[in-house]
Design a protein around this motif. Structure first.
Motif, PDB file in Angstrom:
ATOM      1  N   MET A 195       3.341 -38.341  16.723  1.00 13.46           N
ATOM      2  CA  MET A 195       2.278 -39.322  16.472  1.00 13.46           C
ATOM      3  C   MET A 195       1.100 -38.633  15.790  1.00 13.46           C
ATOM      4  N   ARG A 196       0.641 -39.193  14.687  1.00 12.45           N
ATOM      5  CA  ARG A 196      -0.462 -38.609  13.952  1.00 12.45           C
ATOM      6  C   ARG A 196      -1.790 -38.966  14.621  1.00 12.45           C
ATOM      7  N   LEU A 197      -2.623 -37.925  14.818  1.00 11.04           N
ATOM      8  CA  LEU A 197      -3.929 -38.167  15.405  1.00 11.04           C
ATOM      9  C   LEU A 197      -4.858 -38.801  14.372  1.00 11.04           C
ATOM     10  N   PRO A 198      -5.736 -39.699  14.775  1.00  8.34           N
ATOM     11  CA  PRO A 198      -6.660 -40.326  13.821  1.00  8.34           C
ATOM     12  C   PRO A 198      -7.697 -39.323  13.340  1.00  8.34           C
ATOM     13  N   ASP A 199      -8.179 -39.538  12.100  1.00 10.29           N
ATOM     14  CA  ASP A 199      -9.268 -38.723  11.580  1.00 10.29           C
ATOM     15  C   ASP A 199     -10.526 -39.010  12.379  1.00 10.29           C
ATOM     16  N   ILE A 200     -11.191 -37.966  12.808  1.00  7.75           N
ATOM     17  CA  ILE A 200     -12.412 -38.116  13.585  1.00  7.75           C
ATOM     18  C   ILE A 200     -13.592 -37.769  12.693  1.00  7.75           C
ATOM     19  N   LYS A 201     -14.506 -38.707  12.534  1.00  5.22           N
ATOM     20  CA  LYS A 201     -15.635 -38.515  11.634  1.00  5.22           C
ATOM     21  C   LYS A 201     -16.938 -38.832  12.373  1.00  5.22           C
ATOM     22  N   PRO A 202     -18.017 -38.188  11.965  1.00  5.65           N
ATOM     23  CA  PRO A 202     -19.307 -38.472  12.611  1.00  5.65           C
ATOM     24  C   PRO A 202     -19.912 -39.774  12.103  1.00  5.65           C
ATOM     25  N   TYR A 203     -21.001 -40.169  12.735  1.00  4.71           N
ATOM     26  CA  TYR A 203     -21.724 -41.379  12.357  1.00  4.71           C
ATOM     27  C   TYR A 203     -23.208 -41.053  12.239  1.00  4.71           C
ATOM     28  N   LEU A 204     -23.933 -41.917  11.537  1.00  2.05           N
ATOM     29  CA  LEU A 204     -25.378 -41.809  11.539  1.00  2.05           C
ATOM     30  C   LEU A 204     -25.914 -42.061  12.947  1.00  2.05           C
ATOM     31  N   VAL A 205     -27.048 -41.435  13.254  1.00  2.37           N
ATOM     32  CA  VAL A 205     -27.680 -41.596  14.557  1.00  2.37           C
ATOM     33  C   VAL A 205     -28.836 -42.577  14.405  1.00  2.37           C
TER      34      VAL A 205
END
Length: 353
Positions: free
Chosen positions: A1-11
């Protein structure tokens, strides 16, 4: 199973008007992607109309002119990598605390701006000999809590800074038209100064023979060193030498062994020449490796340091930068009641377990 891309967000610091920090601790690219550019607003976003594509220059000029967006695209252009930092960046770290948006460290971003040098436009209009300042007004407007009525966001530059060859009327960011939330279609870009000078949604330029005293010139963006008086006040202009530890994060728990500490450093005077790291709360300092970008005099500098965490315990890690003019990041920032220009040592506390 491929892990999802984890990306940051604006605060998010505020929604109306929208004020959001870049996820500065998770940005490793020299150029900040559009979706991670910090957002600083005083009013709700303006409505863009056909009038927004016109830029008038008047006041103390020989030939008042109005330029269309397309006119600027046809003019000789310049492209520069420029750091934009809100003057209130890190306001939340001042002690005693001050009022205002409680920015941490992410009210800063870097992009590649393209536009026409302002001085080329002013050559076409001509300046009167008595000209002293140039006022820039944006399309954004609204009410203040301390004054009655509505105000456009407007600021001025002294003639010398306005005529600098790298002061731009920008229309592109990172190779594309400036995003709406960053000032589309036209934005002033003033390298080396805090970003309040880089007026967004630019609508007019007015040359004056006196000092401009609008509220965003003479009330806000002024250093007030005294809590209860205006004694010693000075305008906010040039970016202070500064650095930030991106990793490790504050209050992290680490293992013994090798760790890469890294971050960025920047300045509005000259360029970064040195970054030092302390692992023991400022008792001893060691050199970090810095990565310069030749030909980009207004860009930030990446730094890194390999730390062999020797044993379990708690550590206070600090960074300090030095620039080519000789300015050194201080252990404490100069307190001022509006919370501008914070540049004390970047400090994180970690536990090795």
């Amino acid at each position: 199973m491929r892990l999802p891309d984890i990306k940051p967000y604006l605060v998010t610091r505020r929604l109306i008007p929208e004020n959001q920090e870049a996820p500065i601790h998770f940005i490793s690219a020299a150029i900040t992607p559009e979706q991670y550019f910090y957002r600083r607003n005083h009013f709700p976003y303006p409505v863009i109309s056909e009038q927004s594509f016109l830029l008038s220059i008047g006041g103390e000029v020989k030939r008042p002119l109005t330029f269309h967006y397309q006119d600027l695209l046809r003019m000789p252009s310049k492209e520069m990598t420029v750091v934009l930092e809100c003057s209130g960046n890190n306001r939340g770290h001042f002690r005693p605390r001050v009022y205002g948006e409680q920015w941490e460290g992410g009210a800063i971003s870097q992009g590649v701006w393209r536009g026409a040098p302002l001085r080329d436009l002013l050559k076409l209009t001509g300046l009167h000999a008595a000209s002293k300042e140039i006022v820039f007004e944006g399309h954004d407007y609204g009410k203040r809590t301390d004054l009655e009525g509505e105000f456009m966001f407007a600021r001025s530059l002294p003639l010398e800074k306005a005529l600098h060859p790298d002061t731009l009327i920008a229309y592109a960011l990172n190779g594309k038209p400036i995003p709406y939330k960053q000032g589309y279609p036209l934005r002033l870009i003033v390298p080396q100064w805090y970003a309040m000078a880089s007026v967004k949604w630019l609508r007019s330029i007015t040359v004056i023979e006196t000092h401009f005293n609008g509220p965003y010139q003479d009330i806000d963006y002024v250093y007030y060193p005294a809590k209860d008086s205006d004694a010693g006040k000075m305008p906010v202009t040039t970016i202070h030498v500064n650095s930030i530890i991106q990793q490790p994060l504050n209050w992290s728990v680490l293992t013994t062994g090798m760790h890469q500490l890294y971050g960025i450093a920047w300045t509005g005077t000259g360029f970064i020449t040195n970054v030092e790291i302390s692992i023991d709360g400022g008792e001893r300092w060691e050199q970090a490796a810095i990565q310069k970008y030749p030909g980009n005099p207004y860009s930030w500098t990446f730094w890194s340091y390999i730390w062999a965490a020797p044993k379990k315990g708690e550590y206070t890690i600090m960074s300090r930068a030095t620039d080519s003019i000789g300015f050194v990041q201080p252990p404490e920032a100069r307190w001022n009641r509006k919370g501008y220009g914070y540049n004390a040592y970047s400090t994180v506390h970690v536990k090795v377990d």
